[in-house]
Design a protein around this motif. Structure first.
Motif, PDB file in Angstrom:
ATOM      1  N   ARG A 137       0.739  -1.341   0.023  1.00 37.13           N
ATOM      2  CA  ARG A 137      -0.071   0.154  -0.010  1.00 37.13           C
ATOM      3  C   ARG A 137       0.785   1.176   0.044  1.00 37.13           C
ATOM      4  N   ARG A 138       2.029   1.493   0.655  1.00 30.31           N
ATOM      5  CA  ARG A 138       2.827   2.550   0.840  1.00 30.31           C
ATOM      6  C   ARG A 138       3.453   2.869  -0.384  1.00 30.31           C
ATOM      7  N   PHE A 139       3.414   1.857  -1.488  1.00 27.75           N
ATOM      8  CA  PHE A 139       4.325   2.310  -2.689  1.00 27.75           C
ATOM      9  C   PHE A 139       3.172   2.778  -3.645  1.00 27.75           C
ATOM     10  N   ILE A 140       2.048   2.549  -3.433  1.00 31.50           N
ATOM     11  CA  ILE A 140       0.977   3.048  -4.582  1.00 31.50           C
ATOM     12  C   ILE A 140       0.146   4.284  -4.212  1.00 31.50           C
ATOM     13  N   LYS A 141       1.001   5.248  -3.216  1.00 30.72           N
ATOM     14  CA  LYS A 141       0.192   6.517  -2.881  1.00 30.72           C
ATOM     15  C   LYS A 141       0.225   7.357  -3.979  1.00 30.72           C
ATOM     16  N   PRO A 142      -0.248   8.429  -4.015  1.00 32.41           N
ATOM     17  CA  PRO A 142      -0.384   9.375  -5.088  1.00 32.41           C
ATOM     18  C   PRO A 142       0.965   9.912  -5.500  1.00 32.41           C
ATOM     19  N   GLU A 143       1.873  10.140  -4.343  1.00 33.98           N
ATOM     20  CA  GLU A 143       3.109  10.815  -4.691  1.00 33.98           C
ATOM     21  C   GLU A 143       4.133   9.802  -5.456  1.00 33.98           C
ATOM     22  N   MET A 144       3.813   8.605  -5.539  1.00 29.70           N
ATOM     23  CA  MET A 144       4.613   7.551  -6.009  1.00 29.70           C
ATOM     24  C   MET A 144       4.379   7.224  -7.092  1.00 29.70           C
ATOM     25  N   THR A 145       3.956   7.993  -8.131  1.00 30.28           N
ATOM     26  CA  THR A 145       3.665   7.898  -9.542  1.00 30.28           C
ATOM     27  C   THR A 145       4.795   8.502 -10.514  1.00 30.28           C
ATOM     28  N   GLY A 146       5.011   8.229 -11.721  1.00 23.88           N
ATOM     29  CA  GLY A 146       6.098   9.154 -12.573  1.00 23.88           C
ATOM     30  C   GLY A 146       7.350   8.622 -12.172  1.00 23.88           C
ATOM     31  N   TRP A 147       8.232   9.642 -11.943  1.00 20.88           N
ATOM     32  CA  TRP A 147       9.443   9.339 -11.839  1.00 20.88           C
ATOM     33  C   TRP A 147       9.841   8.618 -10.512  1.00 20.88           C
ATOM     34  N   PRO A 148       9.196   9.069  -9.347  1.00 16.88           N
ATOM     35  CA  PRO A 148       9.521   8.294  -8.121  1.00 16.88           C
ATOM     36  C   PRO A 148       9.292   6.800  -8.030  1.00 16.88           C
ATOM     37  N   LYS A 149       8.222   6.210  -8.922  1.00 19.27           N
ATOM     38  CA  LYS A 149       7.867   4.978  -9.043  1.00 19.27           C
ATOM     39  C   LYS A 149       8.959   4.169 -10.411  1.00 19.27           C
ATOM     40  N   GLN A 150       9.346   5.003 -11.224  1.00 16.69           N
ATOM     41  CA  GLN A 150      10.340   4.597 -12.044  1.00 16.69           C
ATOM     42  C   GLN A 150      11.707   4.333 -11.345  1.00 16.69           C
ATOM     43  N   ASP A 151      11.999   5.508 -10.571  1.00 12.78           N
ATOM     44  CA  ASP A 151      13.340   5.348  -9.828  1.00 12.78           C
ATOM     45  C   ASP A 151      13.622   4.111  -8.744  1.00 12.78           C
ATOM     46  N   GLY A 152      12.220   3.860  -8.330  1.00 15.30           N
ATOM     47  CA  GLY A 152      12.420   2.868  -7.413  1.00 15.30           C
ATOM     48  C   GLY A 152      12.715   1.540  -8.155  1.00 15.30           C
ATOM     49  N   ASN A 153      11.976   1.277  -9.304  1.00 12.82           N
ATOM     50  CA  ASN A 153      12.153   0.196  -9.978  1.00 12.82           C
ATOM     51  C   ASN A 153      13.454  -0.008 -10.799  1.00 12.82           C
ATOM     52  N   LEU A 154      13.937   1.305 -11.195  1.00 12.52           N
ATOM     53  CA  LEU A 154      15.302   1.341 -11.981  1.00 12.52           C
ATOM     54  C   LEU A 154      16.400   0.942 -11.327  1.00 12.52           C
ATOM     55  N   ILE A 155      16.382   1.351  -9.885  1.00  9.74           N
ATOM     56  CA  ILE A 155      17.669   1.130  -8.984  1.00  9.74           C
ATOM     57  C   ILE A 155      17.561  -0.278  -8.843  1.00  9.74           C
ATOM     58  N   LEU A 156      16.423  -1.117  -8.555  1.00  8.21           N
ATOM     59  CA  LEU A 156      16.560  -2.497  -8.622  1.00  8.21           C
ATOM     60  C   LEU A 156      17.058  -3.191  -9.714  1.00  8.21           C
ATOM     61  N   TYR A 157      16.645  -2.692 -10.946  1.00 11.08           N
ATOM     62  CA  TYR A 157      17.017  -3.330 -12.313  1.00 11.08           C
ATOM     63  C   TYR A 157      18.748  -3.275 -12.175  1.00 11.08           C
ATOM     64  N   ILE A 158      19.086  -2.044 -11.763  1.00  5.18           N
ATOM     65  CA  ILE A 158      20.521  -1.611 -11.908  1.00  5.18           C
ATOM     66  C   ILE A 158      21.346  -2.533 -10.963  1.00  5.18           C
ATOM     67  N   GLU A 159      20.862  -2.967  -9.453  1.00  4.82           N
ATOM     68  CA  GLU A 159      21.303  -3.612  -8.767  1.00  4.82           C
ATOM     69  C   GLU A 159      21.539  -5.343  -9.177  1.00  4.82           C
ATOM     70  N   LEU A 160      20.480  -5.582  -9.870  1.00  6.11           N
ATOM     71  CA  LEU A 160      20.269  -6.946 -10.577  1.00  6.11           C
ATOM     72  C   LEU A 160      21.408  -7.025 -11.526  1.00  6.11           C
ATOM     73  N   VAL A 161      21.507  -6.181 -12.576  1.00  8.32           N
ATOM     74  CA  VAL A 161      22.275  -6.389 -13.680  1.00  8.32           C
ATOM     75  C   VAL A 161      23.852  -6.523 -13.189  1.00  8.32           C
ATOM     76  N   LEU A 162      24.202  -5.428 -11.907  1.00  6.54           N
ATOM     77  CA  LEU A 162      25.553  -5.482 -11.621  1.00  6.54           C
ATOM     78  C   LEU A 162      25.861  -6.705 -10.914  1.00  6.54           C
ATOM     79  N   MET A 163      25.131  -7.295 -10.275  1.00  5.95           N
ATOM     80  CA  MET A 163      25.327  -8.850  -9.388  1.00  5.95           C
ATOM     81  C   MET A 163      25.341  -9.783 -10.328  1.00  5.95           C
ATOM     82  N   VAL A 164      24.683  -9.590 -11.717  1.00  3.29           N
ATOM     83  CA  VAL A 164      24.766 -10.774 -12.555  1.00  3.29           C
ATOM     84  C   VAL A 164      26.004 -10.711 -13.385  1.00  3.29           C
ATOM     85  N   LEU A 165      26.302  -9.286 -13.600  1.00  4.64           N
ATOM     86  CA  LEU A 165      27.782  -9.116 -14.292  1.00  4.64           C
ATOM     87  C   LEU A 165      29.058  -9.566 -13.627  1.00  4.64           C
ATOM     88  N   PHE A 166      28.702  -9.308 -12.165  1.00  7.47           N
ATOM     89  CA  PHE A 166      30.074  -9.824 -11.157  1.00  7.47           C
ATOM     90  C   PHE A 166      29.806 -11.373 -11.177  1.00  7.47           C
TER      91      PHE A 166
END
Length: 442
Positions: A137-166
Protein backbone atom coordinates in the motif's frame (compact mmCIF):
# COMPACT_ATOMS: atom_id res chain seq x y z
CA UNK A 1 48.82 -0.42 -27.67
CA UNK A 2 49.95 -2.57 -24.76
CA UNK A 3 48.90 0.06 -22.24
CA UNK A 4 45.80 1.26 -24.10
CA UNK A 5 43.32 -0.62 -21.82
CA UNK A 6 45.00 0.88 -18.73
CA UNK A 7 44.91 4.40 -20.17
CA UNK A 8 41.29 3.98 -21.24
CA UNK A 9 40.37 2.70 -17.78
CA UNK A 10 42.04 5.66 -16.06
CA UNK A 11 40.17 8.08 -18.35
CA UNK A 12 36.83 6.39 -17.57
CA UNK A 13 37.65 6.36 -13.84
CA UNK A 14 38.61 10.05 -13.77
CA UNK A 15 35.51 11.01 -15.75
CA UNK A 16 33.24 9.04 -13.41
CA UNK A 17 34.79 10.38 -10.21
CA UNK A 18 34.97 13.92 -11.64
CA UNK A 19 31.28 13.96 -12.52
CA UNK A 20 30.47 12.58 -9.06
CA UNK A 21 32.60 15.31 -7.41
CA UNK A 22 30.70 17.95 -9.40
CA UNK A 23 27.39 16.56 -8.16
CA UNK A 24 28.64 16.46 -4.57
CA UNK A 25 29.65 20.11 -4.86
CA UNK A 26 26.20 21.01 -6.19
CA UNK A 27 24.54 18.99 -3.43
CA UNK A 28 26.61 20.73 -0.75
CA UNK A 29 25.81 24.15 -2.23
CA UNK A 30 22.07 23.43 -2.20
CA UNK A 31 22.07 22.20 1.40
CA UNK A 32 24.00 25.30 2.50
CA UNK A 33 21.19 27.49 1.13
CA UNK A 34 19.42 26.70 4.40
CA UNK A 35 19.75 28.75 7.56
CA UNK A 36 22.59 27.96 9.90
CA UNK A 37 21.76 25.96 13.00
CA UNK A 38 23.95 24.83 15.88
CA UNK A 39 24.11 21.02 16.07
CA UNK A 40 27.45 20.75 17.85
CA UNK A 41 25.97 19.57 21.14
CA UNK A 42 26.46 16.10 22.69
CA UNK A 43 28.78 14.71 20.02
CA UNK A 44 29.04 11.40 21.88
CA UNK A 45 25.31 10.75 21.57
CA UNK A 46 25.36 11.83 17.93
CA UNK A 47 28.10 9.31 17.10
CA UNK A 48 26.11 6.62 18.93
CA UNK A 49 22.99 7.45 16.93
CA UNK A 50 24.88 7.26 13.66
CA UNK A 51 26.46 3.91 14.60
CA UNK A 52 23.17 2.46 15.80
CA UNK A 53 20.74 3.80 13.20
CA UNK A 54 22.77 4.28 10.00
CA UNK A 55 25.41 1.59 10.44
CA UNK A 56 23.48 -0.84 12.65
CA UNK A 57 20.16 -0.49 10.77
CA UNK A 58 18.24 -0.78 14.07
CA UNK A 59 15.16 1.09 12.83
CA UNK A 60 14.98 -0.92 9.60
CA UNK A 61 14.35 -4.22 11.37
CA UNK A 62 11.24 -2.88 13.11
CA UNK A 63 9.58 -4.37 10.04
CA UNK A 64 11.39 -7.73 9.97
CA UNK A 65 10.86 -8.88 6.36
CA UNK A 66 11.79 -5.62 4.64
CA UNK A 67 14.45 -4.96 7.27
CA UNK A 68 16.19 -8.31 6.78
CA UNK A 69 16.17 -8.00 3.00
CA UNK A 70 17.50 -4.45 3.23
CA UNK A 71 20.34 -5.57 5.48
CA UNK A 72 21.35 -8.17 2.87
CA UNK A 73 21.51 -5.50 0.16
CA UNK A 74 23.24 -3.08 2.55
CA UNK A 75 25.92 -5.55 3.68
CA UNK A 76 26.40 -6.70 0.09
CA UNK A 77 26.88 -3.10 -1.03
CA UNK A 78 29.52 -2.43 1.64
CA UNK A 79 31.51 -5.67 1.46
CA UNK A 80 31.50 -6.02 -2.32
CA UNK A 81 33.22 -2.63 -2.44
CA UNK A 82 36.39 -4.52 -1.45
CA UNK A 83 36.07 -6.38 -4.75
CA UNK A 84 35.56 -3.03 -6.51
CA UNK A 85 38.85 -1.82 -5.01
CA UNK A 86 40.64 -4.79 -6.55
CA UNK A 87 39.01 -4.13 -9.94
CA UNK A 88 40.08 -0.47 -9.85
CA UNK A 89 43.67 -1.34 -8.97
CA UNK A 90 43.75 -4.07 -11.63
CA UNK A 91 42.47 -1.60 -14.20
CA UNK A 92 45.10 1.01 -13.32
CA UNK A 93 48.05 -1.36 -12.96
CA UNK A 94 47.14 -3.83 -15.70
CA UNK A 95 47.15 -6.75 -13.25
CA UNK A 96 44.59 -9.52 -12.76
CA UNK A 97 43.31 -10.46 -9.29
CA UNK A 98 45.88 -8.31 -7.52
CA UNK A 99 44.84 -9.53 -4.08
CA UNK A 100 45.24 -13.23 -4.97
CA UNK A 101 48.51 -13.53 -2.93
CA UNK A 102 46.35 -13.25 0.19
CA UNK A 103 45.75 -16.98 -0.34
CA UNK A 104 43.03 -18.52 1.79
CA UNK A 105 41.86 -15.07 2.94
CA UNK A 106 41.29 -14.17 -0.70
CA UNK A 107 39.40 -17.42 -1.25
CA UNK A 108 37.06 -16.62 1.64
CA UNK A 109 36.56 -13.05 0.40
CA UNK A 110 35.62 -14.07 -3.14
CA UNK A 111 33.40 -16.84 -1.80
CA UNK A 112 31.57 -14.45 0.53
CA UNK A 113 31.18 -11.90 -2.28
CA UNK A 114 29.51 -14.51 -4.44
CA UNK A 115 27.11 -15.65 -1.72
CA UNK A 116 26.21 -12.02 -0.98
CA UNK A 117 25.75 -11.29 -4.69
CA UNK A 118 23.31 -14.21 -4.94
CA UNK A 119 21.43 -13.08 -1.83
CA UNK A 120 21.24 -9.53 -3.21
CA UNK A 121 19.65 -10.93 -6.39
CA UNK A 122 17.08 -12.75 -4.25
CA UNK A 123 16.38 -9.66 -2.11
CA UNK A 124 16.08 -7.36 -5.13
CA UNK A 125 13.65 -9.79 -6.77
CA UNK A 126 11.48 -9.83 -3.62
CA UNK A 127 11.57 -6.03 -3.45
CA UNK A 128 10.44 -5.83 -7.08
CA UNK A 129 7.58 -8.27 -6.44
CA UNK A 130 6.48 -6.25 -3.39
CA UNK A 131 6.43 -3.05 -5.46
CA UNK A 132 4.91 -4.29 -8.70
CA UNK A 133 2.90 -7.46 -8.05
CA UNK A 134 1.85 -7.45 -4.40
CA UNK A 135 1.74 -3.63 -4.60
CA UNK A 136 2.31 -2.89 -0.93
CA UNK A 137 0.00 0.00 0.00
CA UNK A 138 2.69 2.54 0.86
CA UNK A 139 4.27 2.13 -2.60
CA UNK A 140 1.10 3.09 -4.50
CA UNK A 141 0.29 6.40 -2.82
CA UNK A 142 -0.44 9.39 -5.14
CA UNK A 143 3.08 10.83 -4.75
CA UNK A 144 4.62 7.53 -5.90
CA UNK A 145 3.76 7.86 -9.57
CA UNK A 146 5.89 9.00 -12.49
CA UNK A 147 9.59 9.38 -11.73
CA UNK A 148 9.49 8.18 -8.07
CA UNK A 149 7.96 4.87 -9.21
CA UNK A 150 10.39 4.54 -12.14
CA UNK A 151 13.33 5.39 -9.89
CA UNK A 152 12.36 2.72 -7.35
CA UNK A 153 12.26 0.06 -10.06
CA UNK A 154 15.28 1.33 -12.00
CA UNK A 155 17.56 1.04 -9.00
CA UNK A 156 16.45 -2.58 -8.55
CA UNK A 157 17.27 -3.35 -12.19
CA UNK A 158 20.69 -1.71 -11.83
CA UNK A 159 21.53 -3.75 -8.72
CA UNK A 160 20.34 -6.93 -10.42
CA UNK A 161 22.44 -6.30 -13.54
CA UNK A 162 25.56 -5.44 -11.50
CA UNK A 163 25.31 -8.67 -9.49
CA UNK A 164 24.71 -10.77 -12.62
CA UNK A 165 27.73 -9.17 -14.30
CA UNK A 166 29.85 -9.90 -11.23
CA UNK A 167 28.86 -13.57 -11.22
CA UNK A 168 29.29 -13.86 -15.00
CA UNK A 169 32.78 -12.36 -14.74
CA UNK A 170 33.71 -14.80 -11.99
CA UNK A 171 32.11 -17.76 -13.76
CA UNK A 172 34.10 -17.14 -16.95
CA UNK A 173 37.23 -16.53 -14.88
CA UNK A 174 36.74 -19.86 -13.11
CA UNK A 175 36.42 -21.71 -16.42
CA UNK A 176 39.57 -20.01 -17.74
CA UNK A 177 41.43 -21.04 -14.59
CA UNK A 178 40.44 -24.66 -15.17
CA UNK A 179 41.62 -24.40 -18.78
CA UNK A 180 45.00 -22.99 -17.70
CA UNK A 181 44.66 -19.74 -19.64
CA UNK A 182 47.53 -17.26 -19.41
CA UNK A 183 47.22 -14.65 -16.64
CA UNK A 184 44.23 -16.47 -15.12
CA UNK A 185 45.99 -17.96 -12.10
CA UNK A 186 44.00 -20.24 -9.85
CA UNK A 187 42.72 -18.05 -7.03
CA UNK A 188 39.46 -17.59 -5.17
CA UNK A 189 36.48 -19.77 -4.33
CA UNK A 190 33.42 -19.65 -6.56
CA UNK A 191 30.53 -21.29 -4.64
CA UNK A 192 27.90 -19.71 -6.92
CA UNK A 193 29.45 -18.91 -10.31
CA UNK A 194 31.03 -22.35 -10.71
CA UNK A 195 27.53 -23.70 -11.25
CA UNK A 196 27.21 -21.45 -14.30
CA UNK A 197 29.51 -23.88 -16.18
CA UNK A 198 26.71 -25.25 -18.42
CA UNK A 199 26.30 -21.73 -19.83
CA UNK A 200 29.90 -21.76 -21.04
CA UNK A 201 29.91 -25.22 -22.66
CA UNK A 202 31.40 -25.26 -26.13
CA UNK A 203 32.96 -21.80 -25.81
CA UNK A 204 36.57 -21.43 -26.89
CA UNK A 205 39.22 -19.91 -24.66
CA UNK A 206 39.25 -16.70 -26.69
CA UNK A 207 35.46 -16.42 -26.41
CA UNK A 208 35.62 -16.94 -22.66
CA UNK A 209 38.30 -14.27 -22.33
CA UNK A 210 36.15 -11.89 -24.35
CA UNK A 211 33.14 -12.68 -22.13
CA UNK A 212 35.13 -12.24 -18.92
CA UNK A 213 36.67 -8.94 -20.09
CA UNK A 214 33.29 -7.63 -21.31
CA UNK A 215 31.62 -8.47 -18.00
CA UNK A 216 34.58 -6.90 -16.14
CA UNK A 217 34.34 -3.63 -18.08
CA UNK A 218 30.54 -3.44 -17.91
CA UNK A 219 30.64 -4.16 -14.17
CA UNK A 220 33.03 -1.33 -13.28
CA UNK A 221 31.43 1.13 -15.74
CA UNK A 222 28.05 0.18 -14.27
CA UNK A 223 29.33 0.93 -10.76
CA UNK A 224 30.60 4.36 -11.86
CA UNK A 225 27.27 5.09 -13.57
CA UNK A 226 25.43 3.96 -10.43
CA UNK A 227 27.61 6.25 -8.32
CA UNK A 228 26.64 9.24 -10.45
CA UNK A 229 23.01 8.18 -10.66
CA UNK A 230 22.72 8.49 -6.87
CA UNK A 231 22.41 12.27 -7.02
CA UNK A 232 19.25 11.99 -9.13
CA UNK A 233 17.77 9.14 -7.11
CA UNK A 234 16.22 8.48 -3.74
CA UNK A 235 19.20 6.18 -3.20
CA UNK A 236 21.27 9.20 -2.27
CA UNK A 237 20.47 8.04 1.27
CA UNK A 238 23.23 5.42 0.82
CA UNK A 239 25.67 8.30 1.39
CA UNK A 240 23.61 10.81 3.36
CA UNK A 241 22.10 8.48 5.98
CA UNK A 242 25.30 8.76 8.01
CA UNK A 243 25.48 12.56 8.36
CA UNK A 244 21.70 12.76 8.63
CA UNK A 245 21.53 10.43 11.62
CA UNK A 246 24.50 12.23 13.19
CA UNK A 247 22.74 15.60 12.94
CA UNK A 248 19.34 14.19 13.90
CA UNK A 249 17.26 15.76 16.65
CA UNK A 250 18.41 14.85 20.17
CA UNK A 251 15.70 16.62 22.17
CA UNK A 252 12.50 14.74 23.11
CA UNK A 253 10.22 14.45 20.10
CA UNK A 254 7.42 16.38 21.80
CA UNK A 255 9.65 19.35 22.60
CA UNK A 256 9.16 22.14 20.08
CA UNK A 257 11.57 25.01 19.61
CA UNK A 258 10.66 28.50 20.81
CA UNK A 259 11.43 31.64 18.85
CA UNK A 260 13.61 33.99 20.88
CA UNK A 261 11.67 37.04 19.68
CA UNK A 262 8.36 35.54 20.81
CA UNK A 263 9.83 34.38 24.11
CA UNK A 264 11.09 37.91 24.79
CA UNK A 265 7.62 39.33 24.11
CA UNK A 266 5.99 36.84 26.46
CA UNK A 267 8.50 37.59 29.20
CA UNK A 268 7.81 41.29 28.73
CA UNK A 269 4.09 40.68 29.13
CA UNK A 270 4.63 38.54 32.24
CA UNK A 271 7.01 41.01 33.94
CA UNK A 272 5.06 43.77 35.73
CA UNK A 273 8.23 45.81 36.22
CA UNK A 274 9.20 45.83 32.54
CA UNK A 275 8.89 49.06 30.56
CA UNK A 276 7.09 48.29 27.28
CA UNK A 277 8.19 51.66 25.89
CA UNK A 278 11.89 51.16 26.58
CA UNK A 279 14.18 51.86 23.66
CA UNK A 280 15.23 48.72 21.75
CA UNK A 281 18.70 47.43 22.39
CA UNK A 282 21.33 47.44 19.66
CA UNK A 283 20.72 43.71 19.24
CA UNK A 284 16.99 44.27 18.64
CA UNK A 285 17.37 47.33 16.43
CA UNK A 286 17.85 45.42 13.18
CA UNK A 287 15.18 44.24 10.78
CA UNK A 288 12.98 41.65 12.50
CA UNK A 289 13.54 38.10 11.35
CA UNK A 290 10.91 36.41 9.21
CA UNK A 291 8.75 34.09 11.25
CA UNK A 292 8.54 30.51 10.04
CA UNK A 293 9.18 29.28 6.51
CA UNK A 294 7.48 29.82 3.16
CA UNK A 295 10.33 28.59 0.95
CA UNK A 296 13.32 26.27 1.22
CA UNK A 297 15.79 29.07 2.02
CA UNK A 298 13.79 29.76 5.21
CA UNK A 299 14.47 26.23 6.46
CA UNK A 300 17.65 25.13 8.22
CA UNK A 301 20.40 23.27 6.39
CA UNK A 302 19.62 20.20 8.54
CA UNK A 303 16.05 20.19 7.21
CA UNK A 304 17.37 20.47 3.65
CA UNK A 305 19.77 17.60 4.36
CA UNK A 306 16.71 15.65 5.55
CA UNK A 307 14.98 16.23 2.22
CA UNK A 308 17.90 14.84 0.23
CA UNK A 309 18.21 11.85 2.59
CA UNK A 310 14.59 10.76 2.23
CA UNK A 311 14.45 7.13 1.06
CA UNK A 312 10.81 7.43 -0.09
CA UNK A 313 10.14 4.19 1.79
CA UNK A 314 6.79 5.56 2.98
CA UNK A 315 7.02 4.31 6.56
CA UNK A 316 6.25 7.84 7.77
CA UNK A 317 3.11 8.10 5.64
CA UNK A 318 2.10 4.55 6.57
CA UNK A 319 2.13 5.52 10.27
CA UNK A 320 0.52 8.96 9.83
CA UNK A 321 -2.98 9.00 11.43
CA UNK A 322 -4.04 11.91 9.22
CA UNK A 323 -3.13 9.96 6.08
CA UNK A 324 -4.80 6.81 7.44
CA UNK A 325 -8.07 8.69 7.84
CA UNK A 326 -8.05 9.97 4.27
CA UNK A 327 -6.53 13.42 4.82
CA UNK A 328 -4.36 14.88 2.09
CA UNK A 329 -1.21 14.93 4.25
CA UNK A 330 1.67 12.57 3.43
CA UNK A 331 4.89 13.21 5.39
CA UNK A 332 6.84 11.50 2.60
CA UNK A 333 5.39 13.99 0.09
CA UNK A 334 6.44 16.88 2.36
CA UNK A 335 10.06 15.70 2.11
CA UNK A 336 9.86 14.96 -1.63
CA UNK A 337 8.32 18.40 -2.32
CA UNK A 338 11.02 20.12 -0.25
CA UNK A 339 13.74 18.31 -2.21
CA UNK A 340 12.08 19.08 -5.56
CA UNK A 341 11.77 22.78 -4.73
CA UNK A 342 15.38 22.88 -3.51
CA UNK A 343 16.53 21.30 -6.78
CA UNK A 344 14.51 23.92 -8.68
CA UNK A 345 16.16 26.72 -6.70
CA UNK A 346 19.59 25.18 -7.33
CA UNK A 347 18.99 25.01 -11.09
CA UNK A 348 17.82 28.62 -11.01
CA UNK A 349 21.11 29.64 -9.36
CA UNK A 350 23.13 27.63 -11.89
CA UNK A 351 21.27 29.22 -14.79
CA UNK A 352 21.84 32.75 -13.44
CA UNK A 353 25.57 32.56 -12.71
CA UNK A 354 25.34 31.96 -8.97
CA UNK A 355 22.44 34.30 -8.21
CA UNK A 356 18.84 33.30 -7.52
CA UNK A 357 16.35 35.15 -9.70
CA UNK A 358 12.82 35.30 -8.31
CA UNK A 359 10.74 32.76 -10.21
CA UNK A 360 7.44 33.70 -8.63
CA UNK A 361 7.19 30.37 -6.85
CA UNK A 362 7.76 29.08 -3.34
CA UNK A 363 7.47 25.88 -1.32
CA UNK A 364 4.20 27.01 0.26
CA UNK A 365 1.18 26.71 -2.05
CA UNK A 366 3.20 25.86 -5.20
CA UNK A 367 4.42 22.56 -3.73
CA UNK A 368 2.86 22.04 -0.30
CA UNK A 369 -0.74 23.06 0.20
CA UNK A 370 -2.20 24.62 3.35
CA UNK A 371 -4.64 21.74 3.58
CA UNK A 372 -1.71 19.35 4.00
CA UNK A 373 -0.10 21.49 6.68
CA UNK A 374 -3.20 21.85 8.83
CA UNK A 375 -4.08 18.14 8.53
CA UNK A 376 -1.06 17.27 10.70
CA UNK A 377 -1.82 16.27 14.30
CA UNK A 378 1.82 16.82 15.43
CA UNK A 379 1.85 13.30 16.89
CA UNK A 380 5.45 12.63 15.77
CA UNK A 381 4.55 9.20 14.36
CA UNK A 382 6.37 10.07 11.12
CA UNK A 383 9.51 11.09 13.00
CA UNK A 384 9.48 7.90 15.05
CA UNK A 385 8.94 5.70 11.99
CA UNK A 386 11.72 7.12 9.80
CA UNK A 387 14.66 4.68 9.54
CA UNK A 388 17.19 7.49 8.92
CA UNK A 389 16.14 10.17 11.47
CA UNK A 390 14.25 12.51 9.11
CA UNK A 391 11.93 15.05 10.76
CA UNK A 392 9.03 16.03 8.43
CA UNK A 393 7.16 17.56 11.37
CA UNK A 394 9.74 20.33 11.82
CA UNK A 395 9.08 21.55 8.25
CA UNK A 396 5.32 21.40 8.76
CA UNK A 397 5.58 23.39 11.99
CA UNK A 398 7.85 26.06 10.47
CA UNK A 399 5.42 26.54 7.57
CA UNK A 400 2.47 26.70 9.94
CA UNK A 401 4.33 29.32 11.94
CA UNK A 402 4.73 31.42 8.81
CA UNK A 403 1.01 31.17 8.07
CA UNK A 404 0.02 32.19 11.60
CA UNK A 405 2.59 34.86 12.38
CA UNK A 406 3.27 36.37 8.97
CA UNK A 407 -0.07 36.00 7.20
CA UNK A 408 -2.56 35.56 10.07
CA UNK A 409 -3.88 32.70 7.98
CA UNK A 410 -4.68 30.11 10.63
CA UNK A 411 -7.92 28.11 10.30
CA UNK A 412 -11.01 29.74 11.85
CA UNK A 413 -11.17 27.31 14.77
CA UNK A 414 -7.56 27.99 15.65
CA UNK A 415 -8.03 31.76 15.39
CA UNK A 416 -11.04 31.51 17.70
CA UNK A 417 -9.02 29.51 20.22
CA UNK A 418 -6.12 31.98 20.18
CA UNK A 419 -8.55 34.88 20.56
CA UNK A 420 -10.11 33.17 23.56
CA UNK A 421 -6.70 32.62 25.15
CA UNK A 422 -5.84 36.30 24.61
CA UNK A 423 -9.15 37.58 26.00
CA UNK A 424 -10.20 34.93 28.49
CA UNK A 425 -6.94 33.23 29.46
CA UNK A 426 -8.33 29.87 28.28
CA UNK A 427 -9.30 28.20 24.97
CA UNK A 428 -13.01 28.42 25.79
CA UNK A 429 -15.33 31.36 24.99
CA UNK A 430 -16.17 32.10 28.63
CA UNK A 431 -15.22 35.14 30.67
CA UNK A 432 -12.87 34.44 33.56
CA UNK A 433 -15.53 35.70 36.00
CA UNK A 434 -17.98 33.11 34.70
CA UNK A 435 -15.56 30.19 34.65
CA UNK A 436 -16.88 28.58 37.85
CA UNK A 437 -20.59 29.15 37.20
CA UNK A 438 -21.03 25.47 36.40
CA UNK A 439 -20.25 24.63 40.03
CA UNK A 440 -23.16 26.76 41.26
CA UNK A 441 -25.70 24.90 39.18
CA UNK A 442 -27.89 22.41 41.05
Amino acid sequence: MEYFPNILFVIVLIAGIGFFARNVKRLSRNIKLGKDVDVSDDKGQRWKNMAKIALGQTKMVVRPVAGFLHIIVYVGFIIINIEVLEIVLDGILGTHRLFAPLGSVYDVLIGSFEVLAFLVIVAVTVFWVRRNIIRVRRFIKPEMTGWPKQDGNLILYIELVLMVLFLTMNGADYQLQQMGADHYLKAGMFPVSQFMAPLFEGMSMSSLILLERTAWWLHIIGILCFLNYLYYSKHLHILLAFPNTYYGKLKPKGQFKNLDAVTAEVKLMMDPSADPFAAPTEEDAGEPEKFGASDVTDLSWVQLLNSYTCTECGRCTDECPANQTGKKLSPRKIMMDTRDRLEEVGKNIDANKGQFVDDGKQLLDDYISREELWACTTCNACVQACPVSIDPLSIIMDMRQYLVMEQSAAPTDLNNMMGNIENNGAPWPFNQMDRLNWAKEE
